[in-house]
Design an enzyme around this catalytic site. Structure first.
Site, short mmCIF file in Angstrom:
data_model
loop_
_atom_site.label_atom_id
_atom_site.label_comp_id
_atom_site.label_asym_id
_atom_site.label_seq_id
_atom_site.Cartn_x
_atom_site.Cartn_y
_atom_site.Cartn_z
CB ILE A 169 -0.93 -0.01 1.23
CG1 ILE A 169 -1.93 -1.15 1.13
CG2 ILE A 169 -1.64 1.34 1.39
CD1 ILE A 169 -2.75 -1.40 2.38
CD GLU A 170 4.00 0.12 2.80
OE1 GLU A 170 2.80 -0.16 2.93
OE2 GLU A 170 4.88 -0.75 2.80
CG ASP A 173 -3.02 2.93 10.16
OD1 ASP A 173 -2.78 1.73 10.42
OD2 ASP A 173 -2.99 3.84 11.03
CD GLN A 202 -1.35 -1.39 6.98
OE1 GLN A 202 -1.88 -1.14 8.06
NE2 GLN A 202 -1.59 -0.68 5.90
CD GLU A 203 -2.23 1.49 13.75
OE1 GLU A 203 -2.63 0.69 14.62
OE2 GLU A 203 -2.80 2.57 13.50
CD GLU A 204 1.57 -2.64 15.35
OE1 GLU A 204 1.41 -3.17 14.23
OE2 GLU A 204 0.85 -2.90 16.35
N GLY A 262 -8.03 -5.73 8.65
CA GLY A 262 -8.64 -6.51 9.74
C GLY A 262 -8.47 -8.01 9.61
CB CYS A 263 -7.53 -10.09 6.90
SG CYS A 263 -9.06 -9.54 6.13
CB ALA A 266 -3.65 -8.45 14.47
N1 APR Z 1 0.41 -3.50 2.12
C1 APR Z 1 -0.65 -4.29 1.84
N2 APR Z 1 -1.09 -5.28 2.64
C2 APR Z 1 -0.43 -5.50 3.78
C3 APR Z 1 0.69 -4.72 4.15
C4 APR Z 1 1.11 -3.69 3.26
N3 APR Z 1 2.14 -2.92 3.54
N4 APR Z 1 1.12 -5.16 5.33
C5 APR Z 1 0.32 -6.18 5.67
N5 APR Z 1 -0.62 -6.40 4.75
C6 APR Z 1 -1.68 -7.42 4.78
C7 APR Z 1 -1.20 -8.76 5.25
O1 APR Z 1 -1.74 -9.74 4.38
C8 APR Z 1 -1.82 -8.91 6.62
O2 APR Z 1 -2.11 -10.25 6.87
O3 APR Z 1 -2.68 -7.00 5.67
C9 APR Z 1 -3.08 -8.09 6.51
C10 APR Z 1 -3.66 -7.61 7.81
O4 APR Z 1 -2.67 -6.96 8.53
P1 APR Z 1 -2.75 -6.60 10.07
O5 APR Z 1 -1.68 -5.58 10.26
O6 APR Z 1 -2.72 -7.80 10.91
O7 APR Z 1 -4.18 -5.85 10.19
P2 APR Z 1 -5.41 -6.14 11.17
O8 APR Z 1 -5.85 -7.55 11.14
O9 APR Z 1 -6.40 -5.06 10.82
O10 APR Z 1 -4.86 -5.87 12.62
C11 APR Z 1 -4.86 -4.60 13.18
O11 APR Z 1 -2.74 -4.97 14.26
O12 APR Z 1 -0.97 -3.68 13.63
C12 APR Z 1 -1.91 -3.87 14.59
O13 APR Z 1 -2.31 -1.71 15.56
C13 APR Z 1 -2.81 -2.67 14.68
O14 APR Z 1 -3.99 -3.52 16.56
C14 APR Z 1 -4.07 -3.31 15.18
C15 APR Z 1 -4.11 -4.64 14.48
#
Ligand code: APR
Length: 476
Positions: free
Chosen positions: A243-244, A254, A271-273, A386-387, A389
């Protein structure tokens, strides 16, 4: 009208509906960030200790981690036996002498932190729940606030007990980043230290502005999904890229925590961190952004990327300096737009198919996608929101985001992050739905029928279900 607070001395904002925070106002008040340099009587003596310590550090040519630790504990004595600095120590010790710029950097970060009373001489309002509001500040102000976070100077921010004053806010002091050594921490620290290296160097100091905007979707603005006649917007799906990087110029999602930045100051590295570690200016949002409610999002315009990275989670590595070439807008902000939306965290996966949860996710995505005054509203770069964590079903989350984008009339670029199977299946179902002109309302009704089917048989697959049932009468 949304209140937009600008923390810098400029007159170019006069045509906008903005509120220039009053100069020199030192507000020890529940609507504003309580600043370490406040002149409030009980805080004044603490700032005297802080500034004495930081001045002594700043006057040195080199400083060790022990010096940093000693300073921080001096004005946070309660935490002497609780806070550890072993991750910072390990980073320092394991860096070969020729590459160890940290010892000369610590004094510079201290000098930057000391500038707080002059660099940020206006009150910073809290972005509280239930209120749409924005704050614009310069990248230099952000660096000064983050230098203070590095030295753990922010008052009232160290306890997480439920009754604590800032319990509804993320943490901001960096102590949690320095302790509990792990490989993850080391790689994060390498990125963060690189940021401080750039912002303390005259030749690389960033010169733009950044805006943090909390948007709150009012109940009257929430779509009636069931009767929504919008057709799907355009969709680009790719299993390659991130994405970024590949989503530059788009609204980049994010995958957030409701406490913005999630575990960025701990050991989280999803991803977020990662986004926050390579764009450390985002971390400052934690200072003033109260936990997001179901109908809220945060949009950040103008933050700068400082680092490359590779890997994800345990395999994350800092991969060197990144030179951000993004254009700037008329406010001297980089054109990067990041949209923080927090998905629901499903402990039991089957819960996500309940309609009230689906509707919550639709409204959350729509709140971010809908477009706001003063924005150009480009297409959206997203993916498996959301998929991981948060345990969401990628098929469901893809449809939810497609529906929200359709209602918002914006195109979507979907990054499956290496998931070839999802790419192919999403492309197929999208082509089918698009060709047949399936509306958002029809899709909503299909999801409503899918919910009990999934409860009866957890192996039922959403895309198969839609393919089979899309023409049945109850959805039309
Ligand atoms: N670009 C595209 N897709 C990505 C990227 C990226 N840079 N990084 C990760 N992904 C995909 C991966 O396939 C990952 O399994 O996004 C999926 C979901 O990522 P998570 O970060 O686990 O998102 P989520 O399930 O929403 O969890 C959110 O995790 O990072 C912490 O602070 C955040 O507590 C929150 C939780």
């Amino acid at each position: 009208d949304k209140r937009h607070t600008v923390l810098i001395d400029v007159d170019t904002f006069n045509s906008q509906r903005i509120f220039v925070s009053q100069k020199g106002r030192d507000l020890w008040h529940s609507d504003f960030v309580k600043m370490p340099c406040s002149q409030a009587t009980h805080q004044k003596s603490r700032w005297d200790v802080i500034s004495k310590k930081l001045k002594s550090l700043a006057s040195k040519k080199t400083a060790s981690v022990k010096d940093v630790e000693e300073a921080i504990i001096k004005y946070n004595p309660k935490y002497k036996d609780q806070w550890s600095f072993d991750a910072l120590h390990t980073l320092y010790q394991n860096t070969p002498d020729t590459e160890n710029y940290y010892k000369t950097l610590f004094p510079k970060i201290a000098a930057l932190a000391l500038k707080l009373p002059s660099f940020v001489n206006k009150a910073i309002p809290l972005l509280r729940k239930g209120q749409s509001a924005a704050i614009t500040m310069s990248q230099v102000q952000i660096s000064c606030l983050l230098a203070n976070a590095f030295f753990c100077t922010f008052p009232h921010r160290n306890t997480s007990s439920p009754n604590a004053e800032y319990s509804g806010y993320p943490s901001i002091n960096f102590n949690s980043l320095f302790g509990n050594f792990s490989r993850r921490k080391i790689e994060k620290l390498r990125a963060i230290m690189h940021y401080f290296k750039e912002v303390t160097d005259e030749s690389t100091r960033p010169k733009g502005l950044v805006t943090f905007e909390r948007e709150c979707l009012s109940y009257t603005d929430m779509p009636t999904w069931e009767s929504c006649k919008a057709n799907l917007s355009k969709l680009h799906i790719t299993s390659e890229g991130q994405i970024e990087l590949e989503g530059k110029g788009m609204l980049q999602v994010d995958f957030a925590n409701s406490l913005i930045g999630g575990g960025v100051l701990g050991s989280g590295l999803l991803q977020e961190e990662i986004l926050f570690v390579i764009n450390p200016e985002l971390i400052v949002a934690r200072l003033f952004t109260e936990k997001l409610e179901d109908n809220e999002c945060l949009i950040i315009t103008g933050s700068q990327q400082f680092s490359y990275y590779s890997g994800f989670g345990d395999s994350f590595e800092w991969a060197g300096p990144y030179e951000d070439q993004s254009e700037r807008d008329e406010w001297a902000r980089r054109k990067t737009k990041i949209l923080a939306i927090d998905a629901m965290n499903f402990r039991h996966s089957v819960d996500q198919y309940r309609m009230r949860h689906i509707t919550r996710e639709l409204n959350k995505a729509y709140c971010g996608f809908k477009g706001y005054d003063g924005h150009e509203n480009p297409d959206i770069a997203t993916g498996k929101w959301g998929c991981e964590a948060f345990n969401g079903d990628p098929q469901l989350k893809a449809l939810i985001q497609l529906m929200a984008a359709a209602k918002a009339k914006r195109g979507l670029a979907f990054f499956t992050f290496g998931d070839e199977n999802l790419k192919q299946r999403l492309q197929r179902i999208y082509d089918l739905m698009f060709a047949e002109g399936i509306t958002v309302g029809t899709l909503y009704k299909l999801l409503r029928d899918f919910s009990p089917a999934k409860h009866c048989d957890s192996h039922v697959d959403l895309f198969d279900f839609i393919e089979k049932n899309r023409n049945s009468k109850s959805h039309l």
